[in-house]
Design an enzyme around this catalytic site. Structure first.
Site, mmCIF file in Angstrom:
data_model
loop_
_atom_site.group_PDB
_atom_site.id
_atom_site.type_symbol
_atom_site.label_atom_id
_atom_site.label_comp_id
_atom_site.label_asym_id
_atom_site.label_seq_id
_atom_site.Cartn_x
_atom_site.Cartn_y
_atom_site.Cartn_z
ATOM 1 N N ASP A 119 0.874 -1.173 0.000
ATOM 2 C CA ASP A 119 0.000 0.000 0.000
ATOM 3 C C ASP A 119 0.908 1.220 0.000
ATOM 4 O O ASP A 119 1.559 1.514 1.003
ATOM 5 C CB ASP A 119 -0.899 -0.021 1.240
ATOM 6 C CG ASP A 119 -1.795 1.209 1.345
ATOM 7 O OD1 ASP A 119 -1.672 2.113 0.496
ATOM 8 O OD2 ASP A 119 -2.599 1.267 2.293
ATOM 9 N N LYS A 122 -2.017 14.891 -9.744
ATOM 10 C CA LYS A 122 -1.076 14.676 -10.836
ATOM 11 C C LYS A 122 -0.245 15.932 -11.112
ATOM 12 O O LYS A 122 0.954 15.838 -11.417
ATOM 13 C CB LYS A 122 -1.828 14.252 -12.098
ATOM 14 C CG LYS A 122 -2.505 12.892 -11.990
ATOM 15 C CD LYS A 122 -1.518 11.773 -11.716
ATOM 16 C CE LYS A 122 -2.155 10.401 -11.820
ATOM 17 N NZ LYS A 122 -1.198 9.316 -11.489
ATOM 18 N N SER A 168 -0.693 12.528 -15.879
ATOM 19 C CA SER A 168 -1.762 12.543 -16.868
ATOM 20 C C SER A 168 -1.569 13.689 -17.836
ATOM 21 O O SER A 168 -1.064 14.755 -17.458
ATOM 22 C CB SER A 168 -3.116 12.685 -16.172
ATOM 23 O OG SER A 168 -4.141 12.971 -17.088
ATOM 24 N N TYR A 174 -8.159 14.674 -8.955
ATOM 25 C CA TYR A 174 -7.253 13.810 -9.717
ATOM 26 C C TYR A 174 -6.204 14.670 -10.414
ATOM 27 O O TYR A 174 -4.998 14.400 -10.332
ATOM 28 C CB TYR A 174 -8.050 12.995 -10.737
ATOM 29 C CG TYR A 174 -7.200 12.093 -11.600
ATOM 30 C CD1 TYR A 174 -6.700 10.890 -11.118
ATOM 31 C CD2 TYR A 174 -6.890 12.457 -12.916
ATOM 32 C CE1 TYR A 174 -5.923 10.073 -11.901
ATOM 33 C CE2 TYR A 174 -6.108 11.637 -13.711
ATOM 34 C CZ TYR A 174 -5.635 10.445 -13.207
ATOM 35 O OH TYR A 174 -4.847 9.635 -13.992
#
Length: 273
Positions: A58, A154, A137, A150
């Protein structure tokens, strides 16, 4: 004779991480494949018993990351290519997201990658070589409704990685921010945490759904050859967009952003700083 490289790949059980793992193994390299759930890697490990080590991990647990990286380095005696790929998607508007959801998301998408980078650096520095590929991304350069957190994770990882690249280059370590395009990774299904939708954003959600459509994107395996070539470059770029359509979209976004700045140049120049 080419010496087999040793890869350490997070989020290796599915999607892009799985595709990169399979490509590295097919090339004759060795891989420590880290994932929260390594069950999907069992058959692959059976097929490559001497080249693949599944590692339950993890990445949001910093202590576990450091212990896992030490085990990974010991498994094959070194680490050559580190791929920070583990991540998930928090889908929802900024107002809707809970503190718990936001923190859990960034614990994986941002801090998990930072912990891995911190853990591998002593090993790579001792070797005097190594590659760190930070998977972000193509949309990390700007925010988009419903996926703002998100993009935030990133974008933060991209910025940290630019700094990291400058810091570790004197030690023979190369860092590349890998800006992935849209691939059929299961991110919007298995890897998604959704907020509780507020009715006020219903029209915007419908607009976004129509804009995005239902196309899942090409399979992750189509991106793997680019990663293999990138990892072999003597002087890799610090940033690379992976995907032809995504490259065009990034260029278009950059032009639009430049135009926005230029439109307000007069106001900007009223301050001396």
């Amino acid at each position: 004779m080419t010496t087999a490289r040793v890869w350490f790949i997070t989020g290796a059980s599915r999607g892009l991480g799985r595709a990169f793992t399979e490509a590295a193994l097919a090339a004759g390299d060795r891989v420590v494949a880290a994932a929260r759930n390594t069950e999907p890697l069992v058959a692959l490990a059976d097929a490559y018993p001497d080249a693949l080590v599944p590692l339950p991990l993890d990445v949001s647990d910093r202590r576990a990351v450091f212990e896992g990286v030490d085990r990974a380095a010991a498994a094959f005696g070194r680490l050559d290519v580190v791929v920070n790929n583990a991540g998930g998607l928090l889908y929802g508007m900024v107002e809707e997201a809970s503190e718990e959801q936001i923190r859990a998301h960034l614990d994986v998408n941002l801090f998990g990658a930072v912990w891995v980078a911190q853990a591998v650096l002593p090993h790579l520095r001792a070797q005097g070589s190594g590659r760190i590929l930070q998977v972000t991304s193509m949309g990390a350069g700007g925010g988009m409704a419903s996926v703002g957190f998100y993009g935030a994770g990133k974008a933060a990882l991209s910025s940290v990685s630019e700094a990291l690249a400058m810091e570790v280059e004197p030690f023979g370590i190369k860092v590349t921010v890998v800006e992935m395009g849209g691939y059929d990774t299961g991110l919007f299904t298995q890897g998604t945490t959704a907020t509780e939708a507020l009715p006020h954003y219903g029209p915007l959600r419908a607009e976004l759904a129509e804009m995005w459509g239902e196309e899942a994107g090409p399979p992750p395996s189509t991106a793997a050859p680019v990663i293999m070539e990138l990892a072999a470059l003597p002087e890799p770029p610090r940033r690379l967009v992976v995907g032809g359509r995504s490259y065009d979209q990034v260029q278009e976004l950059n032009r639009a952003r430049a135009g926005l700045y230029q439109a307000w140049e007069a106001l900007s120049r009223k301050a001396p700083g």
